[in-house]
Write a protein that holds these residues in place. Structure first.
Motif: not given
Length: 158
Positions: A102, A105, A25, A68-70, A17-18, A21-22
């Motif tokens: 974005q 980590d 985006q 969440e990293n955003t 999913d991530r 989503n990237l």
């Protein structure tokens, strides 16, 4: 406008999913306008600064959210200020905006300040000790052959 649809991948994959989503985006960011302009600077080995030109916005009209990293920076003018005077020429944009970044980590927001129409957001990358690379010393033994490791658990049990 993008010419591909990722919907079938959402239905047939689990755990990606991530990634999708990237991709979504990235495609949306390519079509997004360049308002407000911004700079990303490296201020140290693990320190960064995002500078966004927000002329005409007060601190109460801006919001910064890290989730969440955003990192999301929003600006919204109040309707009262827009109705105060008749504007003959508008060269300074005062429209609402939302800009998302974005973050890698372990990158956290340390400080945000507004000065001279520029919003400065300071970021720091803090890697936990467990994730940092560590040096392993190499010892030199006098023996030329490999060492034999004995198991003493059988003797202790007897």
């Amino acid at each position: 406008m993008r010419s591909f649809d990722l919907t079938p991948f959402y239905r047939s994959t689990i755990g990606f999913d991530r990634l999708f989503n990237l991709l979504d985006q990235t495609a949306a960011d390519a079509a997004a306008p360049g308002y407000p302009p911004y700079n990303i600077e490296r201020t140290g080995e693990n320190a960064y600064r995002i500078t966004v030109a927000v002329a005409g916005f007060s601190p109460s009209e801006l919001s910064i959210v890290s989730k969440e990293n955003t990192l999301t920076i929003k600006g919204e003018k109040t309707a009262e200020e827009a109705a105060k005077a008749e504007v003959l020429y508008r060269g300074i944009a005062a429209r609402a905006f939302e800009r998302a970044f974005q973050l890698a980590d372990y990158v956290t927001v340390k400080n945000a300040s507004l000065e001279n129409g520029l919003l400065h957001v300071d970021l720091v990358r803090e890697i936990p000790e467990a994730k940092k690379p560590r040096s392993i010393p190499i010892s030199i033994n006098a023996q030329a052959g490999p060492q034999v490791v004995t198991d003493n658990t059988e003797k202790a049990a007897a």
